[in-house]
Design an enzyme around this catalytic site. Structure first.
Site, PDB file in Angstrom:
ATOM      1  CG  HIS A   1     -17.822  47.843 -15.931  1.00 18.41           C
ATOM      2  ND1 HIS A   1     -18.833  47.416 -17.505  1.00 18.41           N
ATOM      3  CD2 HIS A   1     -18.446  48.166 -15.495  1.00 18.41           C
ATOM      4  CE1 HIS A   1     -19.791  47.445 -17.083  1.00 18.41           C
ATOM      5  NE2 HIS A   1     -20.062  48.046 -15.833  1.00 18.41           N
TER       6      HIS A   1
ATOM      7  CB  CYS B   1     -21.996  45.568 -15.087  1.00 20.62           C
ATOM      8  SG  CYS B   1     -22.507  46.526 -13.636  1.00 20.62           S
TER       9      CYS B   1
ATOM     10  CD  GLU C   1     -15.553  46.434 -19.525  1.00 17.67           C
ATOM     11  OE1 GLU C   1     -15.458  45.490 -19.006  1.00 17.67           O
ATOM     12  OE2 GLU C   1     -16.563  47.070 -18.878  1.00 17.67           O
TER      13      GLU C   1
END
Ligand code: MN
Length: 242
Positions: free
Chosen positions: A215, A112, A217
């Protein structure tokens, strides 16, 4: 074998509500990196370039995490009203970290803001606000949907990302209002959203760098193989040749 140590970039707060300022990194990065068999250490957003040259010798890789908009003056632009307040210490720390990583040929995973910062550190520019500059049918700043896949991607065949993810089409979350505009020398786009926004970029030479605008994660509610595969590919680079 000891786990490879990887550096996670971080942010810090201003004093609010009577609390002292603190250094912070979202736990999702820590969990994803640990899940890939790596040992994370947090790099405060206040290191000198000399400190970072010392640090780089002690780590196997770098994760540039998400966060504040990069200072537009860093890429020769005038700040938009919609551009978030930047963190000067963080920008300086992370740009120096990119240069140290390049000099030492350490692998970099950029997420990001990390992707945007990477592009600026290497000489590229950013779209400061997608809704203003590149209006499209896709709303990219869906920070209210951290673990929801809101748009598709097309991945460039033959890219590092395609090799890592083992798929050329997948759906991702989207928590950004900025994106890469002009790519830095030495970077190529390796994924686009359906509206043409650059969603991933990587180096064209042997230095292993992969940046993603989404993202992975945070995609923990309906995990797909390619989410963890991105961290696994980074971890393999950190471990080096078997
Ligand atoms: Mn997006």
């Amino acid at each position: 074998m000891p786990l490879p140590v990887v550096a996670l970039s971080s942010s810090s707060s201003s004093p609010t509500g009577g609390k002292p300022p603190f250094v912070r990194v979202n736990d999702a990065y820590v969990r994803a990196v640990q899940g890939a068999g790596l040992l994370p250490v947090v790099v405060p957003p206040s290191l000198s370039a000399a400190d970072e040259r010392t640090l780089i010798d002690s780590v196997a890789g770098i994760v540039l995490t998400g966060g504040e908009d990069v200072e537009p003056a860093r890429y020769g632009a005038t700040r938009f009203a919609t551009t978030e307040t930047s963190h000067a210490g963080r920008d300086a720390t992370e740009i120096a970290l990119v240069h140290a990583a390049r000099d030492a040929q350490r692998p970099v995973l950029a997420i990001c803001r990390g992707l945007q910062l990477l592009n600026v550190a290497l000489g590229g520019t950013l779209v400061q606000d997608l809704a203003t500059e590149r209006p499209s049918a896709i709303s990219h700043p869906r920070s209210d949907l951290r673990s929801t896949r809101v748009h598709g991607l097309s991945i460039s065949a033959g890219s590092r990302l395609a090799a890592a993810a083992d798929s050329l089409v997948f759906d991702v979350n989207s928590l950004h209002h900025q994106a890469i505009d002009a790519l830095a020398p030495g970077l190529r786009a390796s994924a686009h959203a359906p509206d043409g926004v650059i969603e991933a970029a990587e180096t064209t030479d042997a230095w292993w760098v992969l940046g993603v605008q989404w993202h992975p994660e945070e995609l923990v509610d309906d995990p797909q193989p390619w989410d963890r595969a991105i961290f696994a590919a980074f971890a393999a680079q950190c471990r080096g040749p078997a």
